[in-house]
Design a protein around this motif. Structure first.
Motif, PDB file in Angstrom:
ATOM      1  N   LEU A   1       0.836  -1.190   0.000  1.00 30.72           N
ATOM      2  CA  LEU A   1       0.000   0.000   0.000  1.00 30.72           C
ATOM      3  C   LEU A   1       0.874   1.244   0.000  1.00 30.72           C
ATOM      4  O   LEU A   1       2.043   1.191   0.408  1.00 30.72           O
ATOM      5  CB  LEU A   1      -0.898   0.029   1.249  1.00 30.72           C
ATOM      6  N   GLY A   2       0.293   2.360  -0.423  1.00 34.51           N
ATOM      7  CA  GLY A   2       0.962   3.640  -0.253  1.00 34.51           C
ATOM      8  C   GLY A   2       0.811   4.094   1.185  1.00 34.51           C
ATOM      9  O   GLY A   2       0.389   3.335   2.066  1.00 34.51           O
ATOM     10  N   ARG A   3       1.138   5.363   1.430  1.00 33.33           N
ATOM     11  CA  ARG A   3       1.048   5.895   2.795  1.00 33.33           C
ATOM     12  C   ARG A   3      -0.407   6.270   3.098  1.00 33.33           C
ATOM     13  O   ARG A   3      -0.799   7.440   3.046  1.00 33.33           O
ATOM     14  CB  ARG A   3       1.996   7.089   2.949  1.00 33.33           C
ATOM     15  N   VAL A   4      -1.196   5.250   3.380  1.00 32.42           N
ATOM     16  CA  VAL A   4      -2.610   5.418   3.718  1.00 32.42           C
ATOM     17  C   VAL A   4      -2.839   4.822   5.101  1.00 32.42           C
ATOM     18  O   VAL A   4      -2.080   3.949   5.548  1.00 32.42           O
ATOM     19  CB  VAL A   4      -3.522   4.732   2.677  1.00 32.42           C
TER      20      VAL A   4
ATOM     21  N   THR B   1      -4.518  -2.768  -2.671  1.00 30.03           N
ATOM     22  CA  THR B   1      -5.662  -2.163  -3.351  1.00 30.03           C
ATOM     23  C   THR B   1      -6.013  -3.015  -4.569  1.00 30.03           C
ATOM     24  O   THR B   1      -5.195  -3.808  -5.041  1.00 30.03           O
ATOM     25  CB  THR B   1      -5.350  -0.734  -3.823  1.00 30.03           C
ATOM     26  N   THR B   2      -7.233  -2.833  -5.105  1.00 26.57           N
ATOM     27  CA  THR B   2      -7.615  -3.606  -6.283  1.00 26.57           C
ATOM     28  C   THR B   2      -6.711  -3.276  -7.467  1.00 26.57           C
ATOM     29  O   THR B   2      -6.330  -4.161  -8.238  1.00 26.57           O
ATOM     30  CB  THR B   2      -9.081  -3.325  -6.663  1.00 26.57           C
TER      31      THR B   2
ATOM     32  N   PHE C   1      -6.502  -9.214   0.962  1.00 26.79           N
ATOM     33  CA  PHE C   1      -7.502  -8.227   1.376  1.00 26.79           C
ATOM     34  C   PHE C   1      -7.278  -6.940   0.583  1.00 26.79           C
ATOM     35  O   PHE C   1      -6.145  -6.444   0.511  1.00 26.79           O
ATOM     36  CB  PHE C   1      -7.377  -7.914   2.867  1.00 26.79           C
ATOM     37  N   THR C   2      -8.341  -6.401   0.003  1.00 23.66           N
ATOM     38  CA  THR C   2      -8.236  -5.135  -0.706  1.00 23.66           C
ATOM     39  C   THR C   2      -9.061  -4.084   0.030  1.00 23.66           C
ATOM     40  O   THR C   2     -10.140  -4.370   0.545  1.00 23.66           O
ATOM     41  CB  THR C   2      -8.717  -5.279  -2.163  1.00 23.66           C
ATOM     42  N   ILE C   3      -8.535  -2.854   0.074  1.00 22.14           N
ATOM     43  CA  ILE C   3      -9.136  -1.817   0.924  1.00 22.14           C
ATOM     44  C   ILE C   3     -10.162  -0.968   0.190  1.00 22.14           C
ATOM     45  O   ILE C   3     -10.788  -0.101   0.791  1.00 22.14           O
ATOM     46  CB  ILE C   3      -8.043  -0.901   1.521  1.00 22.14           C
TER      47      ILE C   3
ATOM     48  N   GLY D   1     -12.825  -2.178  -2.131  1.00 21.10           N
ATOM     49  CA  GLY D   1     -13.701  -3.086  -2.857  1.00 21.10           C
ATOM     50  C   GLY D   1     -12.981  -4.381  -3.142  1.00 21.10           C
ATOM     51  O   GLY D   1     -11.909  -4.647  -2.593  1.00 21.10           O
ATOM     52  N   ALA D   2     -13.564  -5.203  -3.981  1.00 18.77           N
ATOM     53  CA  ALA D   2     -12.969  -6.509  -4.265  1.00 18.77           C
ATOM     54  C   ALA D   2     -12.737  -6.677  -5.755  1.00 18.77           C
ATOM     55  O   ALA D   2     -13.509  -6.197  -6.583  1.00 18.77           O
ATOM     56  CB  ALA D   2     -13.876  -7.627  -3.745  1.00 18.77           C
ATOM     57  N   ALA D   3     -11.649  -7.352  -6.071  1.00 22.24           N
ATOM     58  CA  ALA D   3     -11.384  -7.787  -7.433  1.00 22.24           C
ATOM     59  C   ALA D   3     -11.474  -9.309  -7.440  1.00 22.24           C
ATOM     60  O   ALA D   3     -11.550  -9.945  -6.381  1.00 22.24           O
ATOM     61  CB  ALA D   3      -9.990  -7.332  -7.873  1.00 22.24           C
ATOM     62  N   GLU D   4     -11.470  -9.905  -8.600  1.00 21.82           N
ATOM     63  CA  GLU D   4     -11.510 -11.361  -8.683  1.00 21.82           C
ATOM     64  C   GLU D   4     -10.289 -11.939  -7.966  1.00 21.82           C
ATOM     65  O   GLU D   4      -9.155 -11.576  -8.261  1.00 21.82           O
ATOM     66  CB  GLU D   4     -11.518 -11.816 -10.139  1.00 21.82           C
ATOM     67  N   GLY D   5     -10.542 -12.789  -6.986  1.00 25.06           N
ATOM     68  CA  GLY D   5      -9.455 -13.397  -6.233  1.00 25.06           C
ATOM     69  C   GLY D   5      -9.097 -12.667  -4.959  1.00 25.06           C
ATOM     70  O   GLY D   5      -8.178 -13.068  -4.249  1.00 25.06           O
ATOM     71  N   THR D   6      -9.815 -11.563  -4.643  1.00 24.91           N
ATOM     72  CA  THR D   6      -9.520 -10.817  -3.413  1.00 24.91           C
ATOM     73  C   THR D   6     -10.769 -10.711  -2.553  1.00 24.91           C
ATOM     74  O   THR D   6     -11.890 -10.964  -3.003  1.00 24.91           O
ATOM     75  CB  THR D   6      -9.002  -9.392  -3.714  1.00 24.91           C
ATOM     76  N   THR D   7     -10.577 -10.295  -1.316  1.00 29.33           N
ATOM     77  CA  THR D   7     -11.667 -10.104  -0.367  1.00 29.33           C
ATOM     78  C   THR D   7     -11.723  -8.642   0.038  1.00 29.33           C
ATOM     79  O   THR D   7     -10.709  -8.065   0.435  1.00 29.33           O
ATOM     80  CB  THR D   7     -11.457 -10.975   0.893  1.00 29.33           C
ATOM     81  N   ASP D   8     -12.900  -8.056  -0.064  1.00 26.75           N
ATOM     82  CA  ASP D   8     -13.104  -6.671   0.348  1.00 26.75           C
ATOM     83  C   ASP D   8     -12.923  -6.583   1.866  1.00 26.75           C
ATOM     84  O   ASP D   8     -13.650  -7.239   2.626  1.00 26.75           O
ATOM     85  CB  ASP D   8     -14.503  -6.224  -0.063  1.00 26.75           C
ATOM     86  N   LEU D   9     -11.966  -5.780   2.301  1.00 27.68           N
ATOM     87  CA  LEU D   9     -11.650  -5.718   3.730  1.00 27.68           C
ATOM     88  C   LEU D   9     -12.694  -4.942   4.529  1.00 27.68           C
ATOM     89  O   LEU D   9     -12.958  -5.261   5.694  1.00 27.68           O
ATOM     90  CB  LEU D   9     -10.267  -5.099   3.931  1.00 27.68           C
ATOM     91  N   ALA D  10     -13.300  -3.922   3.936  1.00 27.22           N
ATOM     92  CA  ALA D  10     -14.173  -3.020   4.688  1.00 27.22           C
ATOM     93  C   ALA D  10     -15.311  -3.736   5.412  1.00 27.22           C
ATOM     94  O   ALA D  10     -15.536  -3.492   6.606  1.00 27.22           O
ATOM     95  CB  ALA D  10     -14.703  -1.920   3.775  1.00 27.22           C
TER      96      ALA D  10
END
Length: 578
Positions: free
Chosen positions: A106-109, A153-154, A175-177, A179-188
């Motif tokens: 991730l970047g500085r988030v 991120t996605t 985990f993506t922060i 939303g979700a892309a194919e193969g990832t889980t939306d963390l929110a």
């Protein structure tokens, strides 16, 4: 050796009497200043967050995030603790166990800082990655560290991870922060559903906590393992070397993908109960000066490359801004040229305080302190609790050199809390760093009669020319004094007569053209300052010099390209020469 001193009068510094503290210092006393956990356990996240909340400081701002648009969001110590608890609960719910490795891309988030602290709370190991890495360095690092989970991120997942995911057999969760892309889980949704209470893992001081990677001359990065006891050094060195105090506004400009951005961009400021500034945007002169002024920064920790870029912009860039709250400025990443120290003293009314450490040491080992005279160009003196020496290695014997300004390898007596515990899966390589009761840094240095240490260069950067041993940093610093020069990288090239000759690569300040006359002027300047035996025989102009993302000029890459040699691991390369 004639050396300028910048005299310091700062009786309110956390360490006002260096010699007295060295004489009385003990690491066990430093650890006693932390809370710890029952039955001798220790956890970095507890010391960074929970103990402050328990002591009634939960409403103090812990992290002030400035997004790319300039919007500011504050997270209190209580906020950060609750969010870290949620992430730890998410990890446990997904089946992660103590010792599993969680990677951050991730970047500085804020999510990066929450993930780091939540991972540590859960008893897992956190490994930050630069968001600018390409697929191959990400793949190599996740394979070596046996990544169990990744937070990203996605966009970064699709561009950099999706193509190599199946090659990392241990990677179960991404985990993506956003939303979700194919193969990832939306963390929110997972975070929203998770409890904001969590019982911090009962980790032992020697349990692995952090995994950092450092590049070498080969194509394989080294995985450096640090344990929870490292927090003792992070807390102490933040207070002594950076003069951090509870309530300070503190800005470390380093990305957490670099060890400084974790040790001193997350852990040290939080254990010392400071408010840390996190800027999402990349370097910008105007933005940086605005942050220093409007945020009331008290302590500023940055890199020589950034300092040289500020110098390049000139004093006019400051405009009408003032910095009345700024108390202490420090630099790390590579040696800080004397010219930059003098410039900062003239510009800010105080010098940048250089310090020295490595990914392997985990924390600051040698520094210029708040109340100590600064010798521009020196890395300072060893921290209390650190025994340093200049040594000569012959076979299995290490001999300490005691004569002032004798050149040798910078070595440390092992045993400080943040010392690396392993190169992951490379025990022989790790053991090679230790010999005859010393940790061998691979850096060449000198110690003067006053006990100040002076960086010469990496052992493999040393130039041997016509019987002279020449450190690149000495030549670079001399050229930096010239009004036209913004940055310099110096290497040695083979020569039939001299063995090696010195070649300098120079990036110029705006308004200067790379002419033959300027080249001759620079060579003449260097000869006057250093003598003809040490001055460069050749100077090449470059618009930019190849640097790592932490700001170090990659001399070995300059040499490899000059000689047509393999470039080795360039995964941390930030910019290229043009």
């Amino acid at each position: 050796m004639s050396v300028q001193r910048i005299r310091k009068v700062m009786t309110r510094a956390n360490m006002s009497d260096y010699d007295a503290m060295r004489d009385s210092f003990d690491w066990s006393d430093a650890q006693a200043l932390l809370d710890g956990l029952p039955d001798g356990h220790l956890n970095i996240a507890h010391e960074a967050l929970d103990r402050h909340v328990a002591a009634g400081h939960g409403e103090q701002a812990a992290l002030r995030w400035i997004d790319k648009s300039g919007n500011r969001t504050d997270y209190t110590y209580a906020d950060l603790a609750q969010q870290a608890n949620r992430f730890a609960n998410v990890l446990h719910a997904r089946g992660l166990q103590k010792g599993d490795t969680v990677y951050g891309l991730l970047g500085r988030v804020p999510e990066l800082y929450i993930a780091a602290l939540g991972t540590l709370k859960a008893g897992c190991v956190f490994c930050p990655l630069f968001s600018a890495f390409g697929p191959e360095p990400i793949q190599a690092r996740m394979q070596i560290g046996e990544a169990r989970a990744l937070i990203t991120t996605t966009r970064l997942y699709k561009r950099k991870v999706a193509s190599i995911r199946d090659t990392v057999e241990t990677l179960k969760d991404v985990f993506t922060i956003d939303g979700a892309a194919e193969g990832t889980t939306d963390l929110a949704p997972l975070m929203a559903a998770a409890s904001d209470s969590f019982t911090t893992a009962q980790t032992l001081p020697e349990d692995p906590a952090l995994l950092h990677f450092t590049s070498g001359t080969t194509g394989k990065p080294k995985g450096v393992v640090h344990v929870h006891q490292a927090v003792v050094a992070h807390d102490t060195t933040g207070r002594i070397a950076l003069d951090l105090r509870a309530g300070d506004i503190y800005w470390c400009t380093a990305d957490p993908g670099w060890v400084t951005g974790t040790s001193y961009g997350i852990i040290a400021p939080l254990t010392n109960r400071a408010t840390m500034i996190v800027d999402e945007a990349e370097f910008d002169v105007t933005r940086w000066y605005d942050i220093l002024s409007t945020e009331g920064v008290n302590v500023w920790y940055t890199a020589p490359t950034a300092i040289r870029m500020l110098m390049k912009a000139g004093a006019d860039a400051i405009g009408v801004r003032s910095f009345p709250d700024l108390r202490f400025m420090a630099s790390v990443g590579e040696p800080l040229n004397p010219e930059a120290v003098i410039w900062s003293n003239d510009t800010f009314g105080m010098p940048f305080h250089d310090n020295w450490w490595q990914t392997e040491t985990g924390g600051i080992m040698i520094a210029n302190y708040a109340a100590m005279d600064v010798k521009p160009g020196s890395m300072g003196k060893p921290l209390p609790g650190i025994t340093a020496g200049i040594v000569e290695v012959s076979g299995n014997t290490v001999t300490e050199l005691t004569a002032p300004m004798a050149m040798g390898e910078l070595a440390l007596r092992p045993g400080w809390p943040s010392m690396m515990r392993a190169y992951l899966h490379e025990e022989a390589r790790y053991l090679k760093c230790f010999k005859d009761g010393w940790y061998l840094s691979g850096d060449l240095a000198m110690r003067d009669a006053d006990g100040y240490y002076w960086f010469v260069g990496r052992a493999d950067d040393l130039i041997k020319s016509a019987g002279h041993l020449i450190g690149p940093f000495e030549v670079e610093s001399a050229l930096m004094e010239h009004e036209a020069v913004a940055e310099v990288g110096v290497i040695g090239l083979p020569d039939e007569t001299a063995g090696q000759i010195v070649k300098a690569y120079v990036a110029l300040k705006p308004g200067y053209a790379p002419t033959d006359d300027l080249r001759l002027d620079l060579i003449g300047h260097a000869r006057k300052r250093l003598g003809p035996a040490v001055a460069p025989k050749e100077i090449a102009f470059r618009q930019n010099l190849p640097k790592t993302r932490s700001g170090k000029i990659m001399r070995r890459l300059l040499k490899a390209r000059e000689m047509g040699l393999p470039e080795g691991d360039i995964s941390t390369l930030e910019s290229d020469e043009t």
